[in-house]
Design a protein around this motif. Structure first.
Motif, PDB file in Angstrom:
ATOM      1  N   LEU A 161       0.827  -1.200   0.000  1.00 57.88           N
ATOM      2  CA  LEU A 161       0.000   0.000   0.000  1.00 57.88           C
ATOM      3  C   LEU A 161       0.865   1.255   0.000  1.00 57.88           C
ATOM      4  CD1 LEU A 161      -2.906   1.088   0.103  1.00 57.88           C
ATOM      5  CD2 LEU A 161      -2.731   1.068   2.592  1.00 57.88           C
ATOM      6  N   LYS A 162       1.983   1.230   0.730  1.00 54.48           N
ATOM      7  CA  LYS A 162       2.888   2.386   0.789  1.00 54.48           C
ATOM      8  C   LYS A 162       3.495   2.663  -0.587  1.00 54.48           C
ATOM      9  CE  LYS A 162       5.326   5.520   3.105  1.00 54.48           C
ATOM     10  NZ  LYS A 162       6.273   5.999   2.086  1.00 54.48           N
ATOM     11  N   ILE A 163       3.883   1.627  -1.307  1.00 55.47           N
ATOM     12  CA  ILE A 163       4.414   1.819  -2.659  1.00 55.47           C
ATOM     13  C   ILE A 163       3.366   2.487  -3.545  1.00 55.47           C
ATOM     14  CG2 ILE A 163       5.134   0.599  -4.761  1.00 55.47           C
ATOM     15  CD1 ILE A 163       6.472  -1.483  -2.921  1.00 55.47           C
ATOM     16  N   LEU A 164       2.137   1.991  -3.486  1.00 53.94           N
ATOM     17  CA  LEU A 164       1.075   2.544  -4.322  1.00 53.94           C
ATOM     18  C   LEU A 164       0.755   3.982  -3.932  1.00 53.94           C
ATOM     19  CD1 LEU A 164      -1.362  -0.515  -4.526  1.00 53.94           C
ATOM     20  CD2 LEU A 164       0.474   0.121  -6.101  1.00 53.94           C
ATOM     21  N   GLU A 165       0.755   4.267  -2.640  1.00 57.53           N
ATOM     22  CA  GLU A 165       0.504   5.645  -2.193  1.00 57.53           C
ATOM     23  C   GLU A 165       1.604   6.582  -2.666  1.00 57.53           C
ATOM     24  OE1 GLU A 165      -2.019   4.881   1.942  1.00 57.53           O
ATOM     25  OE2 GLU A 165       0.177   4.934   1.998  1.00 57.53           O
ATOM     26  N   ASP A 166       2.849   6.125  -2.606  1.00 62.08           N
ATOM     27  CA  ASP A 166       3.964   6.959  -3.068  1.00 62.08           C
ATOM     28  C   ASP A 166       3.891   7.197  -4.573  1.00 62.08           C
ATOM     29  OD1 ASP A 166       4.860   7.085  -0.488  1.00 62.08           O
ATOM     30  OD2 ASP A 166       6.498   5.642  -0.747  1.00 62.08           O
ATOM     31  N   LEU A 167       3.480   6.197  -5.319  1.00 62.75           N
ATOM     32  CA  LEU A 167       3.307   6.368  -6.764  1.00 62.75           C
ATOM     33  C   LEU A 167       2.201   7.378  -7.062  1.00 62.75           C
ATOM     34  CD1 LEU A 167       3.533   2.625  -7.855  1.00 62.75           C
ATOM     35  CD2 LEU A 167       5.184   4.413  -8.453  1.00 62.75           C
ATOM     36  N   ARG A 168       1.102   7.283  -6.326  1.00 64.56           N
ATOM     37  CA  ARG A 168      -0.009   8.213  -6.517  1.00 64.56           C
ATOM     38  C   ARG A 168       0.406   9.638  -6.145  1.00 64.56           C
ATOM     39  NH1 ARG A 168      -4.813   7.830  -8.736  1.00 64.56           N
ATOM     40  NH2 ARG A 168      -6.133   8.206  -6.913  1.00 64.56           N
ATOM     41  N   ALA A 169       1.282   9.763  -5.154  1.00 67.62           N
ATOM     42  CA  ALA A 169       1.762  11.090  -4.760  1.00 67.62           C
ATOM     43  C   ALA A 169       2.608  11.713  -5.873  1.00 67.62           C
ATOM     44  CB  ALA A 169       2.562  10.993  -3.466  1.00 67.62           C
ATOM     45  N   GLN A 170       3.363  10.887  -6.585  1.00 65.58           N
ATOM     46  CA  GLN A 170       4.141  11.391  -7.721  1.00 65.58           C
ATOM     47  C   GLN A 170       3.227  11.904  -8.815  1.00 65.58           C
ATOM     48  OE1 GLN A 170       7.213   9.114  -9.537  1.00 65.58           O
ATOM     49  NE2 GLN A 170       8.169   8.501  -7.608  1.00 65.58           N
ATOM     50  N   SER A 171       2.228  11.091  -9.158  1.00 66.74           N
ATOM     51  CA  SER A 171       1.267  11.472 -10.194  1.00 66.74           C
ATOM     52  C   SER A 171       0.037  10.585 -10.069  1.00 66.74           C
ATOM     53  CB  SER A 171       1.876  11.318 -11.590  1.00 66.74           C
ATOM     54  OG  SER A 171       0.892  11.495 -12.581  1.00 66.74           O
ATOM     55  N   PRO A 172      -1.147  11.170  -9.923  1.00 67.41           N
ATOM     56  CA  PRO A 172      -2.370  10.358  -9.804  1.00 67.41           C
ATOM     57  C   PRO A 172      -2.667   9.522 -11.041  1.00 67.41           C
ATOM     58  CG  PRO A 172      -2.759  12.623  -9.084  1.00 67.41           C
ATOM     59  CD  PRO A 172      -1.420  12.603  -9.749  1.00 67.41           C
ATOM     60  N   SER A 173      -2.052   9.864 -12.175  1.00 70.63           N
ATOM     61  CA  SER A 173      -2.353   9.148 -13.418  1.00 70.63           C
ATOM     62  C   SER A 173      -1.297   8.119 -13.802  1.00 70.63           C
ATOM     63  CB  SER A 173      -2.504  10.153 -14.572  1.00 70.63           C
ATOM     64  OG  SER A 173      -1.299  10.887 -14.760  1.00 70.63           O
ATOM     65  N   LEU A 174      -0.386   7.789 -12.886  1.00 69.49           N
ATOM     66  CA  LEU A 174       0.650   6.814 -13.215  1.00 69.49           C
ATOM     67  C   LEU A 174       0.071   5.438 -13.520  1.00 69.49           C
ATOM     68  CD1 LEU A 174       3.769   7.329 -10.904  1.00 69.49           C
ATOM     69  CD2 LEU A 174       3.715   7.301 -13.397  1.00 69.49           C
ATOM     70  N   PHE A 175      -0.909   5.019 -12.723  1.00 67.10           N
ATOM     71  CA  PHE A 175      -1.541   3.718 -12.960  1.00 67.10           C
ATOM     72  C   PHE A 175      -3.036   3.847 -12.724  1.00 67.10           C
ATOM     73  CE2 PHE A 175      -0.384   3.845  -8.561  1.00 67.10           C
ATOM     74  CZ  PHE A 175      -1.307   3.094  -7.863  1.00 67.10           C
ATOM     75  N   ASP A 176      -3.793   2.865 -13.228  1.00 64.85           N
ATOM     76  CA  ASP A 176      -5.243   2.999 -13.305  1.00 64.85           C
ATOM     77  C   ASP A 176      -6.015   2.041 -12.413  1.00 64.85           C
ATOM     78  OD1 ASP A 176      -5.202   4.893 -15.681  1.00 64.85           O
ATOM     79  OD2 ASP A 176      -4.129   3.167 -16.495  1.00 64.85           O
ATOM     80  N   ALA A 177      -5.387   0.966 -11.979  1.00 64.43           N
ATOM     81  CA  ALA A 177      -6.077  -0.033 -11.160  1.00 64.43           C
ATOM     82  C   ALA A 177      -5.064  -0.745 -10.289  1.00 64.43           C
ATOM     83  CB  ALA A 177      -6.832  -1.030 -12.039  1.00 64.43           C
ATOM     84  N   VAL A 178      -5.555  -1.297  -9.188  1.00 65.30           N
ATOM     85  CA  VAL A 178      -4.711  -2.009  -8.227  1.00 65.30           C
ATOM     86  C   VAL A 178      -4.844  -3.507  -8.453  1.00 65.30           C
ATOM     87  CG1 VAL A 178      -4.300  -2.441  -5.784  1.00 65.30           C
ATOM     88  CG2 VAL A 178      -5.003  -0.155  -6.543  1.00 65.30           C
ATOM     89  N   GLY A 179      -3.728  -4.176  -8.648  1.00 64.46           N
ATOM     90  CA  GLY A 179      -3.730  -5.625  -8.828  1.00 64.46           C
ATOM     91  C   GLY A 179      -3.472  -6.345  -7.519  1.00 64.46           C
TER      92      GLY A 179
END
Length: 450
Positions: free
Chosen positions: A259-277
């Protein structure tokens, strides 16, 4: 992620056995306060799912009949039958053209198409490009073409992974050269299959990287970058290659590190990825329905759709450590059918879920040689196949008939997806139209009767 039969680390097996510890980790991360839902047992959760499915997977709308003067047409029969789900019910499709027998191949394909609208195609680098600059595009072209003919959406899995299955032996030791090769692979594949494969597990299992679990060339490079940078640079390349693609990060370690990795990615840019696997291989322990809900609720906080990318419940016993599984049994098949139906019902009822992918469709060629399939090795259906068909193409499938009211309107509740509408007139003539029933839309089809 799953995977090549022989490509599996002890770490993953140990983790699967420790599912209960992971559940405790998830619960502690989410907070210690128990909600009403967390106190419910499986029976109570399932009892609530019907209403949640109706609320989240269906919408009310109208079929409107008018003549050429705009007046209501009331003397008609309206039949509505669903053609495809909006929700993605899928499975990996790794045994396409690999079943070893024409009769088994026919059964494998036919039964796949009867049930699924979503197929995961393999892109494991070490096997896909075992010889540098010679990727196996011809095979993927054939699979994607067949899926298109069946209106099955394709997903590619995985583009980047630190496992031996995705780290070819010919990779260079120089980090700059490796980065160029990995970037070129992602860019070329995503661009080449644009329009045919528009959903991608871009990076698989980044939680491994800080520990260098797999000790491969890709793992050493990923560890030097750190998981967030490693994932982000590949997501950006995939996005540039196909801006309209649905991009995922995928993992099975559901503790806070992911979850921390995904949150950090979203903080960089909300459009980096579209769905959580989210992977859910339940080889040694089937998740309680409460845990399924907890996982969904936790990752739904990211505000993105969730894909359960690799779901497995077995129909045979474990005989020992490692890839040591017994064959499917009658009792095991009955348990698998009921447990799988309960799992899918719980997931389908959750508003954040967008897709569920089973792993694998047949026991023939299944990961870890486990009895995971909805088909036996001879491609005959297990009880789980019929049970899930009764849900996906039965209980969760729109099929109705009615007559318009005096205003020429038939108001109806339908599952989201594509439907065929047939209007039967007193003369015996029929008019057929298709309509896409979508969530959050004013679903209304107007048909002019001449």
């Amino acid at each position: 992620s799953g995977k090549m039969n022989s490509a599996m680390s002890m770490t993953r097996r140990d983790f699967l056995k420790a599912a209960s510890a992971a559940a405790i980790s998830i619960a502690s991360y989410a907070g210690s306060a128990q909600t009403k839902k967390e106190l419910l047992g499986d029976d109570e959760i399932l009892a609530q799912c019907r209403a949640r499915i109706e609320r989240h997977r269906q919408s009310e709308g109208a079929i409107v009949l008018r003549d050429t003067a705009g007046k209501p047409v009331t003397h008609a029969t309206i039949r509505v039958e669903q053609l495809r789900h909006e929700f993605r019910f899928g499975c990996n499709f790794f045994m396409f053209n690999r079943t070893g027998d024409p009769e088994r191949e026919e059964k494998y394909r036919r039964q796949f198409a009867e049930l699924f609208n979503f197929a995961t195609l393999g892109f494991y680098w070490a096997n896909y490009e075992s010889e540098q600059r010679k990727p196996n595009y011809d095979y993927t072209d054939k699979v994607a073409e067949w899926c298109a003919q069946q209106s099955i959406i394709c997903k590619g899995h995985p583009l980047v992974w630190d496992h031996p299955a995705a780290s070819p032996r010919w990779l260079p030791e120089d980090d700059q050269q490796l980065e160029q090769l990995s970037a070129a692979r992602v860019r070329e594949i995503v661009a080449r299959f644009k329009g045919r494969i528009d959903v991608w597990d871009v990076v698989n299992e980044p939680t491994h990287l800080p520990e260098d679990v797999n000790q491969t060339r890709m793992a050493r490079w990923g560890k030097s970058l750190g998981p967030v940078d490693y994932v982000a640079r590949h997501l950006r390349i995939a996005r540039e290659a196909n801006p309209a693609a649905t991009l995922l990060v995928n993992d099975y370690r559901l503790e806070p590190a992911y979850l921390k990795i995904l949150e950090d990615l979203r903080a960089q840019s909300p459009s980096l990825f579209d769905a959580v696997g989210i992977q859910s291989h339940m080889h040694d322990r089937v998740w309680p329905l409460r845990r399924i809900g907890e996982v969904c609720d936790l990752y739904a906080k990211l505000g993105l759709p969730i894909h359960f990318t690799e779901t497995t419940i077995l129909s045979g016993p474990r005989l020992g450590p490692g890839e040591n599984w017994g064959a499917t049994t009658p009792d095991g098949e009955q348990r698998q059918a009921e447990q799988t139906a309960a799992c899918y019902t719980t997931l389908f009822a959750h508003p954040a879920l967008q897709a569920i992918t089973w792993w694998d469709f047949s026991d023939h060629g299944a990961w870890q040689r486990a009895p995971a399939g909805w088909l036996r090795r001879d491609m005959s259906p297990k009880p789980v196949y019929d049970r899930m068909k009764s849900l996906i193409r039965g209980e969760w499938w729109t099929k109705l008939e009615g007559r318009p009211d005096p205003s020429g309107i038939l108001t109806m509740q339908a599952f989201h997806g594509h439907h065929r509408v047939t209007v039967g007139l007193p003369s015996g003539r029929e008019i057929t139209k298709e309509v896409h029933w979508q969530p959050g839309r004013q679903n209304r089809l107007e048909i002019e009767i001449s």
